[in-house]
Design a protein around this motif. Structure first.
Motif, PDB file in Angstrom:
ATOM      1  N   GLY A   1      14.989  12.542   4.271  1.00 55.08           N
ATOM      2  CA  GLY A   1      16.174  11.760   4.226  1.00 55.08           C
ATOM      3  C   GLY A   1      16.195  10.817   5.492  1.00 55.08           C
ATOM      4  O   GLY A   1      16.992   9.772   5.591  1.00 55.08           O
ATOM      5  N   PHE A   2      15.217  11.054   6.196  1.00 52.86           N
ATOM      6  CA  PHE A   2      14.920   9.966   7.505  1.00 52.86           C
ATOM      7  C   PHE A   2      13.423   9.513   7.145  1.00 52.86           C
ATOM      8  O   PHE A   2      12.628   9.968   7.247  1.00 52.86           O
ATOM      9  CB  PHE A   2      14.889  10.883   8.796  1.00 52.86           C
ATOM     10  CG  PHE A   2      14.589  10.047   9.826  1.00 52.86           C
ATOM     11  CD1 PHE A   2      15.888   9.807  10.697  1.00 52.86           C
ATOM     12  CD2 PHE A   2      13.403   9.365  10.244  1.00 52.86           C
ATOM     13  CE1 PHE A   2      15.585   8.945  12.001  1.00 52.86           C
ATOM     14  CE2 PHE A   2      13.186   8.485  11.629  1.00 52.86           C
ATOM     15  CZ  PHE A   2      14.205   8.438  12.174  1.00 52.86           C
ATOM     16  N   ALA A   3      13.556   7.833   6.917  1.00 52.64           N
ATOM     17  CA  ALA A   3      12.433   7.303   6.508  1.00 52.64           C
ATOM     18  C   ALA A   3      12.448   6.130   7.274  1.00 52.64           C
ATOM     19  O   ALA A   3      12.981   5.824   8.418  1.00 52.64           O
ATOM     20  CB  ALA A   3      12.705   7.234   4.863  1.00 52.64           C
ATOM     21  N   SER A   4      11.872   5.067   6.718  1.00 52.68           N
ATOM     22  CA  SER A   4      11.425   3.558   7.301  1.00 52.68           C
ATOM     23  C   SER A   4      12.953   2.906   7.893  1.00 52.68           C
ATOM     24  O   SER A   4      12.799   2.300   8.915  1.00 52.68           O
ATOM     25  CB  SER A   4      10.985   2.799   6.478  1.00 52.68           C
ATOM     26  OG  SER A   4       9.534   3.434   6.185  1.00 52.68           O
TER      27      SER A   4
ATOM     28  N   LYS B   1      -3.320  -3.498  10.393  1.00 50.12           N
ATOM     29  CA  LYS B   1      -1.934  -4.209   9.799  1.00 50.12           C
ATOM     30  C   LYS B   1      -0.769  -3.248  10.335  1.00 50.12           C
ATOM     31  O   LYS B   1       0.420  -3.975  10.621  1.00 50.12           O
ATOM     32  CB  LYS B   1      -2.211  -3.966   8.317  1.00 50.12           C
ATOM     33  CG  LYS B   1      -0.869  -4.666   7.649  1.00 50.12           C
ATOM     34  CD  LYS B   1      -0.652  -6.063   7.852  1.00 50.12           C
ATOM     35  CE  LYS B   1       0.705  -6.584   7.166  1.00 50.12           C
ATOM     36  NZ  LYS B   1       0.920  -8.264   7.532  1.00 50.12           N
ATOM     37  N   GLU B   2      -0.842  -2.071  10.354  1.00 48.87           N
ATOM     38  CA  GLU B   2       0.226  -1.236  11.042  1.00 48.87           C
ATOM     39  C   GLU B   2       0.711  -1.532  12.276  1.00 48.87           C
ATOM     40  O   GLU B   2       1.796  -1.552  12.739  1.00 48.87           O
ATOM     41  CB  GLU B   2       0.040   0.452  10.860  1.00 48.87           C
ATOM     42  CG  GLU B   2       1.269   1.098  11.218  1.00 48.87           C
ATOM     43  CD  GLU B   2       0.902   2.697  11.198  1.00 48.87           C
ATOM     44  OE1 GLU B   2       1.862   3.506  11.138  1.00 48.87           O
ATOM     45  OE2 GLU B   2      -0.190   3.149  11.029  1.00 48.87           O
TER      46      GLU B   2
ATOM     47  N   VAL C   1       5.188   5.702  20.139  1.00 52.63           N
ATOM     48  CA  VAL C   1       5.006   4.862  18.811  1.00 52.63           C
ATOM     49  C   VAL C   1       3.682   5.346  18.297  1.00 52.63           C
ATOM     50  O   VAL C   1       2.592   5.417  18.978  1.00 52.63           O
ATOM     51  CB  VAL C   1       4.950   3.241  18.942  1.00 52.63           C
ATOM     52  CG1 VAL C   1       4.766   2.897  17.653  1.00 52.63           C
ATOM     53  CG2 VAL C   1       6.278   2.813  19.520  1.00 52.63           C
ATOM     54  N   ALA C   2       3.659   6.181  17.344  1.00 56.25           N
ATOM     55  CA  ALA C   2       2.332   6.632  16.731  1.00 56.25           C
ATOM     56  C   ALA C   2       1.761   5.927  15.472  1.00 56.25           C
ATOM     57  O   ALA C   2       2.661   5.838  14.532  1.00 56.25           O
ATOM     58  CB  ALA C   2       2.390   8.086  16.333  1.00 56.25           C
ATOM     59  N   MET C   3       0.683   5.603  15.398  1.00 54.09           N
ATOM     60  CA  MET C   3       0.072   5.014  14.083  1.00 54.09           C
ATOM     61  C   MET C   3      -1.105   5.594  13.704  1.00 54.09           C
ATOM     62  O   MET C   3      -1.800   6.262  14.289  1.00 54.09           O
ATOM     63  CB  MET C   3      -0.242   3.502  14.554  1.00 54.09           C
ATOM     64  CG  MET C   3       0.959   2.678  14.898  1.00 54.09           C
ATOM     65  SD  MET C   3       0.741   1.091  15.930  1.00 54.09           S
ATOM     66  CE  MET C   3       0.926   1.948  17.400  1.00 54.09           C
ATOM     67  N   GLY C   4      -1.315   5.482  12.353  1.00 58.31           N
ATOM     68  CA  GLY C   4      -2.318   6.349  11.426  1.00 58.31           C
ATOM     69  C   GLY C   4      -1.576   7.236  10.674  1.00 58.31           C
ATOM     70  O   GLY C   4      -0.428   7.474  10.614  1.00 58.31           O
TER      71      GLY C   4
ATOM     72  N   GLU D   1       5.012  -2.333   4.203  1.00 55.38           N
ATOM     73  CA  GLU D   1       5.936  -1.115   4.796  1.00 55.38           C
ATOM     74  C   GLU D   1       5.315  -0.460   5.592  1.00 55.38           C
ATOM     75  O   GLU D   1       4.252  -0.082   6.069  1.00 55.38           O
ATOM     76  CB  GLU D   1       6.352  -0.294   3.366  1.00 55.38           C
ATOM     77  CG  GLU D   1       6.699  -1.158   2.170  1.00 55.38           C
ATOM     78  CD  GLU D   1       6.957   0.015   0.963  1.00 55.38           C
ATOM     79  OE1 GLU D   1       7.246   1.252   1.401  1.00 55.38           O
ATOM     80  OE2 GLU D   1       7.030  -0.607  -0.005  1.00 55.38           O
ATOM     81  N   LEU D   2       6.403   0.110   6.622  1.00 53.39           N
ATOM     82  CA  LEU D   2       6.110   1.056   7.377  1.00 53.39           C
ATOM     83  C   LEU D   2       5.743   2.448   6.643  1.00 53.39           C
ATOM     84  O   LEU D   2       6.130   2.741   5.702  1.00 53.39           O
ATOM     85  CB  LEU D   2       7.135   1.309   8.347  1.00 53.39           C
ATOM     86  CG  LEU D   2       7.566   0.367   9.506  1.00 53.39           C
ATOM     87  CD1 LEU D   2       8.789   0.708  10.083  1.00 53.39           C
ATOM     88  CD2 LEU D   2       6.386  -0.059  10.332  1.00 53.39           C
TER      89      LEU D   2
END
Length: 460
Positions: A34-37, A92-93, A326-329, A358-359
């Protein structure tokens, strides 16, 4: 504060049950789709008020070989072409995420983890850091805490030299155990020479802190064999040591099915190894930070704990509590404002999201006021082995004993058992209770109290 611990076998045997590691509260078990982008975007935007520093995490999921004990989110492959495809989306992210945050916010922490970050080649590493600098305010004065996880089998002096040029000043080296029989049983063949060559290169290049990761409870380990590994490690005097408990959960982690349970030390043997390790490291001059971590008294972690500024997040203990993470990947977990969010787990999902601009967030949680309060209590206990009750009352405008009425009763039992002392002014975890800090934190975990099932490793 006194940075030590006492190994009390009776206490440990009575309290050694399953529980969270509290790299977050609420834990990832409570994350939901329920918690998304869209929710993440709101928290990112609102976080720009106040110029809070940023902490960046990059997940590189690939490993050249699979270690049978591993419970991390990783992909074992020798196909380095996969890194090209992954890096394309990761860059890109970075662009997508960078657009959400004020460029004036300094990146005071940065971490590459995995998997094996050095699965990337040198050009790919340059590209990743260059793109990060383009979209975030990465510091150039070496004051940031910039760290990387290293598999010594996947790095050499040239790798280390480049990493230092890119701005890294801390590294953790995966070792686990030097005993050949243990290494063969867990499929991680790694010589002392290649390990210490990377460590020496890091010191020659001016890395400020080096941590070595070890695991106790692996197949064929004995008290004497693990002491031999410790002897070799202590000769090179790493600034930090992480001594992790091997949790054998083959139903959850497929690689562990290749470890024979008959080869594992018994619970009594495992505790014997742990007791020896703790006493040996304390005698060698290291201080106990908590949750498997030891450090030299002048290391930043030890100093931060004494100063009351130590913090804990998804990468373990840290010296900056004031950052948005802020975490990516793929699979990575962010903490922005009073929220947690996690990226999709498979490469296919990750690529599809990023290719669609999109995230990659697919689940998370927005913290309630109660969550924030309990997180602060748990963080103080796990980082500082105590807390000031009047300070909590003032910060959250509560009467502690009334708000935590049920917890107050349970604290009394912990005091009777010799884990803590407490009164209206403070809670203090005594040295004999510090190995069981997770148990003490669990008293304040409202979700754990309500849970019907538990899927955590044992605390010891």
């Amino acid at each position: 504060m006194q940075q030590t611990t006492v190994f009390d076998l009776d206490l440990i045997q009575r309290y050694d049950k399953a529980g969270p590691r509290y790299t977050s509260y609420p834990t990832a078990v409570q994350f939901h789709e329920g918690f998304a982008s869209s929710e993440y975007l709101d928290y990112a935007k609102n976080s720009n008020v106040g110029n809070t520093p940023l902490s960046l995490y990059f997940h590189i999921p690939f490993c050249d070989t699979v270690c049978f004990y591993c419970a991390c989110n990783k992909i074992a492959t020798k196909n380095h072409q996969l890194a090209v495809e992954y890096l394309q989306r990761l860059l890109k992210e970075i662009e997508l995420q960078g657009a959400l945050f004020d460029k004036q916010r300094p990146v005071t922490q940065l971490h590459w983890g995995g998997g094996t970050p050095t699965f990337l080649n040198l050009d790919e590493m340059r590209q990743l850091m260059d793109t990060t600098r383009k979209h975030f305010n990465v510091l150039d004065d070496d004051t940031g805490e910039y760290s990387i996880e290293i598999d010594p089998r996947e790095a050499d002096a040239n790798t280390v030299k480049l990493l230092r040029e890119l701005g890294f000043n801390r590294m953790s080296l995966g070792v686990q155990d030097f005993d050949p029989k243990v290494q063969k049983a867990v499929n991680r063949i790694q010589t002392e020479a290649e390990t210490f060559a990377v460590l020496d290169a890091a010191r020659n290049e001016g890395f400020r802190s080096i941590s070595i990761d070890l695991i106790y409870g692996l197949p064929h380990q004995t008290r004497d064999s693990f002491k031999t590994t410790l002897d070799k490690i202590l000769q090179v005097e790493p600034e930090r040591l992480s001594i992790f408990n091997y949790a054998h959960l083959p139903k959850m982690f497929k690689p562990q099915r290749r470890i024979s349970e008959d080869d594992l030390p018994t619970p009594a043997q495992k505790l014997d190894v742990l007791q020896m390790t703790i006493n040996y490291l304390l005698e060698a001059g290291y201080v106990y930070i908590g949750m498997d971590h030891f450090a030299k008294p002048d290391d930043e972690l030890a100093v931060a704990q004494r100063n009351g500024t130590l913090y804990r997040n998804f990468q373990g203990y840290a010296t900056h509590a004031d950052c948005d993470l802020v975490a990516m990947g793929s699979t990575s977990i962010s903490k922005v404002g009073s929220s947690y969010s996690q990226n999709v787990k498979t490469l296919e999902e990750y690529y599809a999201k990023i290719d669609n601009n999109e995230l990659a967030v697919f689940r998370g949680i927005a913290l309630t006021d109660d969550d924030v309060l309990r997180r602060e209590v748990i963080t103080q206990l796990i980082c500082h082995f105590g807390l000031s009750i009047p300070s909590i009352e003032q910060q959250f405008n509560i009467e502690f004993k009334q708000y935590f009425a049920q917890e107050w009763i349970e604290l009394a039992k912990l005091q009777d058992d010799g884990l803590i002392t407490f009164d209206d002014q403070k809670i203090e975890i005594v040295p004999a209770g510090r190995l069981l800090v997770r148990n003490i934190c669990m008293v304040f975990d409202i979700y754990l109290r309500q849970a019907k099932e538990q899927h955590f490793s044992k605390v010891i």
